[in-house]
Write a protein that holds these residues in place. Structure first.
Motif, PDB file in Angstrom:
ATOM      1  N   SER A   7      46.030 -19.345  57.838  1.00  0.00           N
ATOM      2  CA  SER A   7      44.824 -18.629  58.262  1.00  0.00           C
ATOM      3  C   SER A   7      44.947 -18.289  59.739  1.00  0.00           C
ATOM      4  N   GLY A   8      44.860 -17.015  60.041  1.00  0.00           N
ATOM      5  CA  GLY A   8      45.018 -16.559  61.413  1.00  0.00           C
ATOM      6  C   GLY A   8      43.892 -17.018  62.303  1.00  0.00           C
ATOM      7  N   PRO A   9      44.193 -17.274  63.576  1.00  0.00           N
ATOM      8  CA  PRO A   9      43.131 -17.644  64.499  1.00  0.00           C
ATOM      9  C   PRO A   9      42.087 -16.526  64.604  1.00  0.00           C
ATOM     10  N   ARG A  10      40.907 -16.924  65.010  1.00  0.00           N
ATOM     11  CA  ARG A  10      39.798 -15.963  65.031  1.00  0.00           C
ATOM     12  C   ARG A  10      40.008 -14.819  66.007  1.00  0.00           C
ATOM     13  N   VAL A  11      40.836 -15.045  67.012  1.00  0.00           N
ATOM     14  CA  VAL A  11      41.010 -14.027  68.044  1.00  0.00           C
ATOM     15  C   VAL A  11      41.864 -12.850  67.545  1.00  0.00           C
ATOM     16  N   LEU A  12      42.591 -13.036  66.452  1.00  0.00           N
ATOM     17  CA  LEU A  12      43.530 -12.003  65.998  1.00  0.00           C
ATOM     18  C   LEU A  12      42.879 -10.637  65.730  1.00  0.00           C
ATOM     19  N   PRO A  13      41.745 -10.576  65.003  1.00  0.00           N
ATOM     20  CA  PRO A  13      41.156  -9.250  64.758  1.00  0.00           C
ATOM     21  C   PRO A  13      40.787  -8.518  66.052  1.00  0.00           C
ATOM     22  N   TYR A  68      51.823  -7.982  72.669  1.00  0.00           N
ATOM     23  CA  TYR A  68      52.549  -9.245  72.848  1.00  0.00           C
ATOM     24  C   TYR A  68      51.633 -10.430  72.548  1.00  0.00           C
ATOM     25  N   ALA A  69      50.401 -10.366  73.073  1.00  0.00           N
ATOM     26  CA  ALA A  69      49.449 -11.461  72.856  1.00  0.00           C
ATOM     27  C   ALA A  69      49.153 -11.618  71.365  1.00  0.00           C
ATOM     28  N   TYR A  70      48.988 -10.493  70.669  1.00  0.00           N
ATOM     29  CA  TYR A  70      48.734 -10.534  69.223  1.00  0.00           C
ATOM     30  C   TYR A  70      49.901 -11.221  68.501  1.00  0.00           C
ATOM     31  N   CYS A  71      51.119 -10.763  68.820  1.00  0.00           N
ATOM     32  CA  CYS A  71      52.316 -11.332  68.179  1.00  0.00           C
ATOM     33  C   CYS A  71      52.450 -12.815  68.501  1.00  0.00           C
ATOM     34  N   MET A  72      52.140 -13.184  69.754  1.00  0.00           N
ATOM     35  CA  MET A  72      52.258 -14.582  70.162  1.00  0.00           C
ATOM     36  C   MET A  72      51.319 -15.473  69.347  1.00  0.00           C
ATOM     37  N   VAL A  73      50.056 -15.058  69.233  1.00  0.00           N
ATOM     38  CA  VAL A  73      49.088 -15.867  68.494  1.00  0.00           C
ATOM     39  C   VAL A  73      49.559 -16.053  67.054  1.00  0.00           C
ATOM     40  N   MET A  74      50.056 -14.968  66.480  1.00  0.00           N
ATOM     41  CA  MET A  74      50.494 -15.026  65.083  1.00  0.00           C
ATOM     42  C   MET A  74      51.759 -15.887  64.933  1.00  0.00           C
TER      43      MET A  74
END
Lengths: 227, 31
Positions: free
Chosen positions: A10-16, A209-215
């Motif tokens: 489950s992706g973190p909430r910040v992803l969307p 980059y931030a998106y990819c990092m979180v994922m």
């Protein structure tokens, strides 16, 4: 210890939010790079390659600095999250370095007349690419979490020396590659609209980059044998 | 646009392929 992927992460909430910000910033950057920014007096429209080549190179720098910080954090406190951040950033950094090399090659052909030449910036960047690819391979050599993380952290902490070497290589030796135009002493040597376009492109790619990092960090944490 | 447009198109196409390709790989690995 056997590690398996979970059925779903489950992706973190910040992803969307990062996804929306990335799409909006990317669309704005694309418009500025291809339509709003002027053509160069000498290079014409070829200068538009700068808006993807330079941000890719800068994001590679950022990625490897993050690897360094996360590696030091692992060696300092043995926090599993630090190791996950290091491997995530290294993988993304290798992607950006490879992209910068390919884009530089595409830009070199019409401006220098060759796809590749053995000059300092290109060689040092290729070495940086190889070292971080080696970092990722090194991680696959051991399944013991602590040993793998420590070995990788030592390499990650040392390999960051590549970043200043790559950046300053054009000033140390007689280089074909142009000197730094923005990250240099004194004001940027760029037209105002070109500079603002470049900044927006860097911001857009940084959000990506931030998106990819979180994922990627969440994937690493899920497959990790340690919580 | 002036000369060399094919190189500009190639550069942006490569960028799109690499970035989208990496995103797809992340999606695949997260399932």
């Amino acid at each position: 210890m056997i590690t398996t992927y979970p059925q779903a992460i489950s992706g973190p909430r910040v992803l969307p939010y990062l996804a929306v910000a990335s799409i909006l910033a990317g669309a704005g950057a694309l418009f500025m790079a291809l339509a709003w920014s002027p053509a160069d007096a000498n290079q014409g429209d070829l200068v538009r390659i700068m808006y993807v080549h330079v941000p890719a190179a800068w994001l590679a720098y950022l990625s490897f600095v993050v690897v360094f910080l996360a590696s030091v954090a692992w060696l300092w406190g043995r926090w599993p999250l630090a190791d996950a951040i290091a491997v995530a950033s290294a993988e993304i950094g290798v992607m950006f370095t490879g992209l910068a090399l390919v884009l530089g090659s595409i830009w070199a052909k019409p401006t220098w007349g060759v796809w590749w030449t053995w000059e300092p910036r290109l060689i040092t960047t290729a070495v940086m690419f190889a070292m971080y690819a080696g970092y990722l391979i090194l991680r696959s050599l051991s399944s013991d979490f602590d040993r793998r993380a420590t070995r990788a952290a030592v390499v990650g902490a040392i390999a960051v020396l590549n970043v200043p070497i790559v950046h300053l290589s054009v000033t140390w030796m007689n280089a074909l590659h142009q000197l730094p135009s923005v990250l240099r002493p004194g004001p940027p040597a760029l037209d105002g609209r070109m500079l603002s376009t470049l900044v927006v492109c860097v911001i857009a790619l940084t959000i990506f980059y931030a998106y990819c990092m979180v994922m990627r960090v969440s994937i690493e944490r899920a497959r990790s044998p340690r919580p | 646009m002036s000369g060399g447009v094919e190189f500009v198109v190639a550069a942006y196409a490569v960028t799109a392929i690499v970035l989208v390709g990496y995103l797809v790989s992340l999606r695949a690995r997260s399932r």
